[in-house]
Write an enzyme that holds these catalytic residues in place. Structure first.
Site, PDB file in Angstrom:
ATOM      1  N   VAL A   1      27.295  38.969  34.415  1.00 37.12           N
ATOM      2  CA  VAL A   1      28.388  38.824  34.687  1.00 37.12           C
ATOM      3  C   VAL A   1      29.162  37.524  34.051  1.00 37.12           C
ATOM      4  O   VAL A   1      30.186  37.385  33.762  1.00 37.12           O
ATOM      5  CB  VAL A   1      28.749  38.768  36.214  1.00 37.12           C
ATOM      6  CG1 VAL A   1      28.610  40.018  37.045  1.00 37.12           C
ATOM      7  CG2 VAL A   1      27.890  37.572  37.130  1.00 37.12           C
ATOM      8  N   GLU A   2      28.249  36.617  33.768  1.00 32.98           N
ATOM      9  CA  GLU A   2      28.555  35.270  33.293  1.00 32.98           C
ATOM     10  C   GLU A   2      28.884  35.510  31.608  1.00 32.98           C
ATOM     11  O   GLU A   2      30.162  35.030  31.169  1.00 32.98           O
ATOM     12  CB  GLU A   2      27.463  34.391  33.139  1.00 32.98           C
ATOM     13  CG  GLU A   2      26.790  33.794  34.258  1.00 32.98           C
ATOM     14  CD  GLU A   2      25.929  34.644  35.055  1.00 32.98           C
ATOM     15  OE1 GLU A   2      25.324  34.106  35.916  1.00 32.98           O
ATOM     16  OE2 GLU A   2      25.830  35.707  34.836  1.00 32.98           O
TER      17      GLU A   2
ATOM     18  N   GLU B   1      20.921  50.080  35.937  1.00 31.52           N
ATOM     19  CA  GLU B   1      22.310  49.900  35.426  1.00 31.52           C
ATOM     20  C   GLU B   1      22.801  50.234  34.133  1.00 31.52           C
ATOM     21  O   GLU B   1      24.125  50.073  33.915  1.00 31.52           O
ATOM     22  CB  GLU B   1      22.354  48.203  35.731  1.00 31.52           C
ATOM     23  CG  GLU B   1      21.975  47.781  37.316  1.00 31.52           C
ATOM     24  CD  GLU B   1      22.072  46.148  37.299  1.00 31.52           C
ATOM     25  OE1 GLU B   1      23.095  45.873  38.170  1.00 31.52           O
ATOM     26  OE2 GLU B   1      21.069  45.584  36.808  1.00 31.52           O
TER      27      GLU B   1
ATOM     28  N   TYR C   1      51.510  40.043  33.099  1.00 31.20           N
ATOM     29  CA  TYR C   1      50.184  39.994  33.616  1.00 31.20           C
ATOM     30  C   TYR C   1      49.744  41.595  33.583  1.00 31.20           C
ATOM     31  O   TYR C   1      48.696  41.973  33.296  1.00 31.20           O
ATOM     32  CB  TYR C   1      50.139  39.698  34.932  1.00 31.20           C
ATOM     33  CG  TYR C   1      51.401  40.052  35.816  1.00 31.20           C
ATOM     34  CD1 TYR C   1      51.434  41.299  36.487  1.00 31.20           C
ATOM     35  CD2 TYR C   1      52.183  39.085  36.331  1.00 31.20           C
ATOM     36  CE1 TYR C   1      52.493  41.620  37.338  1.00 31.20           C
ATOM     37  CE2 TYR C   1      53.244  39.375  37.126  1.00 31.20           C
ATOM     38  CZ  TYR C   1      53.477  40.747  37.629  1.00 31.20           C
ATOM     39  OH  TYR C   1      54.487  40.874  38.372  1.00 31.20           O
TER      40      TYR C   1
ATOM     41  N   LYS D   1      30.788  41.431  41.599  1.00 29.30           N
ATOM     42  CA  LYS D   1      29.912  42.867  41.297  1.00 29.30           C
ATOM     43  C   LYS D   1      29.580  43.251  42.632  1.00 29.30           C
ATOM     44  O   LYS D   1      28.494  42.897  43.185  1.00 29.30           O
ATOM     45  CB  LYS D   1      28.677  42.492  40.440  1.00 29.30           C
ATOM     46  CG  LYS D   1      27.877  43.544  39.987  1.00 29.30           C
ATOM     47  CD  LYS D   1      27.106  43.203  38.779  1.00 29.30           C
ATOM     48  CE  LYS D   1      25.990  44.378  38.653  1.00 29.30           C
ATOM     49  NZ  LYS D   1      24.914  44.031  37.905  1.00 29.30           N
TER      50      LYS D   1
END
Length: 119
Positions: free
Chosen positions: A72-73, A21, A53, A98
């Site tokens: 991801v946190e 990864e 945005y 993900k």
């Protein structure tokens, strides 16, 4: 309170805990819900009166594509911090997807909320 939203902002980045990864960019998808009072923007019909945005998305793409976090946190927390500190949002919900990270699933990820939704 009104909610601005962004769905499936697609960004390629290095994210993950495994060696493979770290070698290849993966696509993450970002969903945002941002509490804002849109009355001033609605009355003036001017983007200067709104939380823009498009500007948020451009800022997040730049940040995420350059980041190399493992979790991801961590990414979700960074995104929430950017939106609250740089764009003045009082509350944000961030979902980081993900896709296909875990065999046999369509999607995995995390959803966080930061701030106070109601004034």
């Amino acid at each position: 309170m009104d909610i601005l939203f962004v769905r499936e902002l697609k960004v390629d980045t290095r994210i993950g805990i495994y060696d493979w990864e770290r070698e290849v960019k993966q696509t993450v998808l970002i969903d945002l819900d941002i509490a804002a009072d849109v009355r001033a923007a609605a009355q003036t019909d001017k983007v200067e009166s709104a939380i823009n945005y498009q500007t948020i998305c451009q800022r997040l793409v730049a940040h995420i594509s350059a980041s190399e976090v493992e979790l991801v946190e961590t990414l979700a927390e960074q995104i929430a911090d950017i939106i609250r500190s740089e764009f003045g949002a009082v509350w944000v919900q961030v979902t980081v997807h993900k896709p296909a990270a875990v065999r046999g699933t369509r999607d995995v990820g995390v959803r966080i909320e930061r701030g106070n939704r109601l004034p």
